[in-house]
Scaffold this active site. Structure first.
Site, PDB file in Angstrom:
ATOM      1  N   GLU A  91       1.240  -1.002  -0.301  1.00 61.38           N
ATOM      2  CA  GLU A  91      -0.074   0.041  -0.095  1.00 61.38           C
ATOM      3  C   GLU A  91       1.051   1.277  -0.422  1.00 61.38           C
ATOM      4  O   GLU A  91       1.842   1.523   1.000  1.00 61.38           O
ATOM      5  CB  GLU A  91      -0.627  -0.046   1.162  1.00 61.38           C
ATOM      6  CG  GLU A  91      -1.777  -0.971   0.901  1.00 61.38           C
ATOM      7  CD  GLU A  91      -3.020  -1.432   2.057  1.00 61.38           C
ATOM      8  OE1 GLU A  91      -3.933  -1.946   1.748  1.00 61.38           O
ATOM      9  OE2 GLU A  91      -3.100  -0.842   3.146  1.00 61.38           O
ATOM     10  N   CYS A 104       3.712   8.557   0.855  1.00 66.26           N
ATOM     11  CA  CYS A 104       4.629   7.958   2.225  1.00 66.26           C
ATOM     12  C   CYS A 104       4.384   6.566   1.438  1.00 66.26           C
ATOM     13  O   CYS A 104       3.795   5.151   0.184  1.00 66.26           O
ATOM     14  CB  CYS A 104       3.424   7.575   2.905  1.00 66.26           C
ATOM     15  SG  CYS A 104       3.612   6.010   4.276  1.00 66.26           S
ATOM     16  N   CYS A 111       7.089  -7.051   7.139  1.00 65.88           N
ATOM     17  CA  CYS A 111       7.790  -5.956   7.856  1.00 65.88           C
ATOM     18  C   CYS A 111       8.171  -7.453   9.051  1.00 65.88           C
ATOM     19  O   CYS A 111       7.442  -8.064   9.817  1.00 65.88           O
ATOM     20  CB  CYS A 111       7.589  -5.165   8.572  1.00 65.88           C
ATOM     21  SG  CYS A 111       9.253  -4.052   9.262  1.00 65.88           S
ATOM     22  N   CYS A 115       7.183  -4.549  15.577  1.00 67.89           N
ATOM     23  CA  CYS A 115       6.339  -4.078  16.241  1.00 67.89           C
ATOM     24  C   CYS A 115       4.894  -4.204  16.537  1.00 67.89           C
ATOM     25  O   CYS A 115       3.858  -4.354  15.482  1.00 67.89           O
ATOM     26  CB  CYS A 115       6.714  -2.426  16.400  1.00 67.89           C
ATOM     27  SG  CYS A 115       8.441  -1.988  15.514  1.00 67.89           S
ATOM     28  N   CYS A 118       1.715  -2.053  15.074  1.00 60.09           N
ATOM     29  CA  CYS A 118       1.645  -1.678  13.589  1.00 60.09           C
ATOM     30  C   CYS A 118       0.832  -3.107  13.041  1.00 60.09           C
ATOM     31  O   CYS A 118       1.020  -4.417  13.209  1.00 60.09           O
ATOM     32  CB  CYS A 118       2.800  -2.330  13.481  1.00 60.09           C
ATOM     33  SG  CYS A 118       3.434  -1.672  11.509  1.00 60.09           S
ATOM     34  N   GLY A 170       7.341  -2.126   5.752  1.00 62.17           N
ATOM     35  CA  GLY A 170       7.995  -3.341   5.723  1.00 62.17           C
ATOM     36  C   GLY A 170       9.255  -1.459   6.250  1.00 62.17           C
ATOM     37  O   GLY A 170       8.971  -0.453   7.174  1.00 62.17           O
ATOM     38  N   GLU A 171      10.919  -2.237   7.298  1.00 62.78           N
ATOM     39  CA  GLU A 171      11.681  -1.539   7.285  1.00 62.78           C
ATOM     40  C   GLU A 171      12.650  -0.938   5.909  1.00 62.78           C
ATOM     41  O   GLU A 171      13.535  -1.627   5.727  1.00 62.78           O
ATOM     42  CB  GLU A 171      12.435  -2.223   8.329  1.00 62.78           C
ATOM     43  CG  GLU A 171      14.025  -1.566   8.769  1.00 62.78           C
ATOM     44  CD  GLU A 171      14.054  -0.566   9.319  1.00 62.78           C
ATOM     45  OE1 GLU A 171      14.950   0.477   8.847  1.00 62.78           O
ATOM     46  OE2 GLU A 171      13.541   0.049  10.471  1.00 62.78           O
ATOM     47  N   SER A 202      12.432   6.388   6.796  1.00 63.42           N
ATOM     48  CA  SER A 202      12.130   6.234   8.604  1.00 63.42           C
ATOM     49  C   SER A 202      12.580   4.854   8.741  1.00 63.42           C
ATOM     50  O   SER A 202      13.010   3.930   8.233  1.00 63.42           O
ATOM     51  CB  SER A 202      10.259   6.148   8.728  1.00 63.42           C
ATOM     52  OG  SER A 202      10.588   5.946   9.834  1.00 63.42           O
ATOM     53  N   SER A 224      11.881   5.752  14.702  1.00 62.96           N
ATOM     54  CA  SER A 224      10.437   5.475  14.926  1.00 62.96           C
ATOM     55  C   SER A 224      11.406   4.955  16.502  1.00 62.96           C
ATOM     56  O   SER A 224      11.706   3.465  16.629  1.00 62.96           O
ATOM     57  CB  SER A 224       9.733   4.368  14.299  1.00 62.96           C
ATOM     58  OG  SER A 224       9.207   3.919  13.442  1.00 62.96           O
ATOM     59  N   CYS A 344      -1.054   6.501  10.270  1.00 60.47           N
ATOM     60  CA  CYS A 344      -0.291   6.450  10.181  1.00 60.47           C
ATOM     61  C   CYS A 344      -0.300   4.507  10.493  1.00 60.47           C
ATOM     62  O   CYS A 344      -1.175   4.574  12.430  1.00 60.47           O
ATOM     63  CB  CYS A 344       0.667   7.157  11.082  1.00 60.47           C
ATOM     64  SG  CYS A 344       2.195   5.430  11.679  1.00 60.47           S
TER      65      CYS A 344
END
Length: 367
Positions: A91, A104, A111, A115, A118, A170-171, A202, A224, A344
Site C-alpha cells: 500500500e 508514503c 515487515c 513492532c 503496527c 516494511g523497514e 524512517s 521510530s 499511520c
C-alpha cells in the site's frame, strides 16, 4: 525477458545502454522521458531515433506494479494497493497539503520487525521490494495525480509529489541497496529532482545501516522511537533488544554530521496507558538531551485486535507540553485517511508470510 528500466538509476541505465551499443546521452534522454514525463511507451519518446525506439521495444519495458485498487478519502488522501505477486500487495498513500504533496512509500512486502502496535508487523514478512517496485510507486502516483486541481490553491499539479517519506510497509534499511538506489532516482535532477530535505527515511533503529545510509545517501532521517527506556522499548519495538537506546542515540549523533537537516525526527506513537505518561515524557528529555531533534507525536490509530487504545486528548496535550516546556519542537500528526485505512500504522496490504512467525504467534496466543 525484457529489462525493466525502472530498476535502474541513471548510472545503471547508462551502463545498460552501453552494453546495448548506445551512447550514454541516450540513456539520459530515456531516463528523462520515463521519470519526468511519466512515459512508458517508447514509441512516444519522440526525440529518440526510431531505430533505438524499436530496439527498446524488443529488449526493455517500463513496468510499475499493477494497481489492484485505488481509494480516495473524504479529506483528499489517496491510497493505492499494488499487486506485487501471488497473494502479495503493498500500500502507498498520498497526503495532499496546502504547500506540499507527500507520498508514503513502502519498501517491503510485510515487515519482519514485529513492532506490536503496527498492523503491517502483524502480517509477517514475505520479501524485499525491487527498485522498480519502490520507485514505481512514485512513478504511478505522479502519473495518476498529474493535472489535478489543488483543492486549496486551485492550481493544476504538474508534479504533484513534492515530498517522499519511506514510512509505508516494511523497514527501509532492511532492504538497503534497493532503497538507496530508489532514493538516488528520487533525488536525480534528470528524474524527480527532490531535495534531500524533502525525502525522509524512517527506521526502527538498525544501527549499522544508519551509518551506511549516512555515507551513501544522507537524506532526512526519522527514527521510530516509541519508548523512552530499554525495558519498554524491548517490548513494543523488538529490534531494541539488538540495538538498545544507547547505541541508537549514538548512531543518531553520527548521522547528523552528514544529514541535510540539523535534527533527527523522533516518531512516537502514543499508546494509552503504555508510553503516554508524564514520567515517560521526562525520560524522553533525558534520553535525547545530546541529540538535536524534534518529536512527532502520533496518536495510535486502532485496528482490529491490536490490544492498544488511543490516548485521551488531555493526556496527549500534557505529554506534549512537558516536551515543549523543555525547549523541544513538538508536532502532533494529523489523522489523515483513516476512513480508507490509510492512517499511520494502518497500512496492511496483503502478505503471504514466508517467515512462519505469524502462525507461530497465533498458536502461542491460542495456547
Amino acid at each position: 525477458m525484457p529489462q525493466n528500466l525502472l530498476d535502474f538509476d541513471l548510472e545503471g541505465l547508462t551502463a545498460w545502454f552501453t552494453e546495448l551499443g548506445e551512447k550514454p546521452f541516450r540513456a539520459k534522454q530515456v531516463f528523462h522521458w520515463i521519470h519526468q514525463s511519466g512515459v512508458a511507451d517508447f514509441a512516444q519518446m519522440t526525440d529518440i531515433a526510431k531505430s533505438l525506439r524499436e530496439k527498446l521495444q524488443l529488449h526493455a519495458v517500463v513496468q510499475a506494479p499493477a494497481i489492484s485498487y485505488a481509494h480516495t478519502s473524504n479529506d483528499g488522501t489517496r491510497k493505492w494497493l499494488f499487486d506485487v505477486g501471488v497473494a502479495n500487495g503493498i500500500e502507498t498513500v498520498f497526503i495532499p497539503e496546502d504547500d506540499r504533496g507527500t507520498l508514503c512509500v513502502s519498501s517491503q512486502v510485510g515487515c519482519a520487525l514485529e513492532c506490536t502496535f503496527c498492523s503491517t508487523g502483524r502480517q509477517g514478512f514475505n520479501r524485499n521490494l525491487s527498485v522498480a517496485e519502490i520507485i514505481g510507486q512514485l512513478w504511478v502516483a505522479n502519473r495518476s495525480l498529474r493535472g489535478e486541481i489543488n483543492r486549496t490553491s486551485g492550481e493544476i499539479a504538474e508534479r504533484p509529489v513534492s515530498n517522499v517519506v519511506m514510512m509505508g510497509m516494511g523497514e527501509p534499511l532492511a532492504n538497503f541497496e534497493n532503497v538507496v538506489t530508489a532514493l538516488g532516482v528520487m533525488l536525480d535532477d534528470h528524474a524527480y529532482g527532490l531535495s534531500r530535505r524533502r525525502v525522509t527515511v524512517s527506521t526502527s533503529g538498525i544501527v549499522p545501516a544508519m551509518d551506511r545510509l549516512a555515507e551513501r545517501c544522507p537524506v532526512a532521517l526519522a527514527v521510530s522511537l516509541h519508548a523512552p527506556n530499554d525495558a519498554l522499548r524491548d517490548q513494543i519495538v523488538p529490534i531494541n533488544r539488538k540495538y538498545p537506546l544507547r547505541e541508537l542515540m549514538a548512531a543518531c549523533r553520527r548521522y547528523l554530521v552528514h544529514a541535510p537537516r540539523d535534527f533527527i525526527t523522533f516518531e512516537y506513537v502514543m499508546l494509552a496507558g503504555v508510553n503516554d505518561q508524564p514520567e515517560h515524557a521526562r525520560q524522553l528529555i533525558e534520553l535525547t538531551r545530546d541529540v538535536p531533534c524534534k518529536f512527532n507525536l502520533i496518536p495510535f490509530n486502532p485496528f482490529p485486535d491490536s490490544g492498544y487504545e488511543k490516548p485521551r486528548h488531555d493526556t496527549l496535550r500534557a505529554f506534549r507540553e512537558i516536551l515543549q516546556d523543555a525547549g523541544y519542537v513538538v508536532t502532533t500528526r494529523k489523522t489523515r485517511g483513516d476512513d480508507i485505512d490509510a492512517a499511520c500504522g494502518q497500512l496492511a496490504g496483503k502478505v503471504a508470510d514466508k517467515s512462519g512467525r505469524v502462525m507461530k504467534r497465533m498458536n502461542q496466543e491460542a495456547a
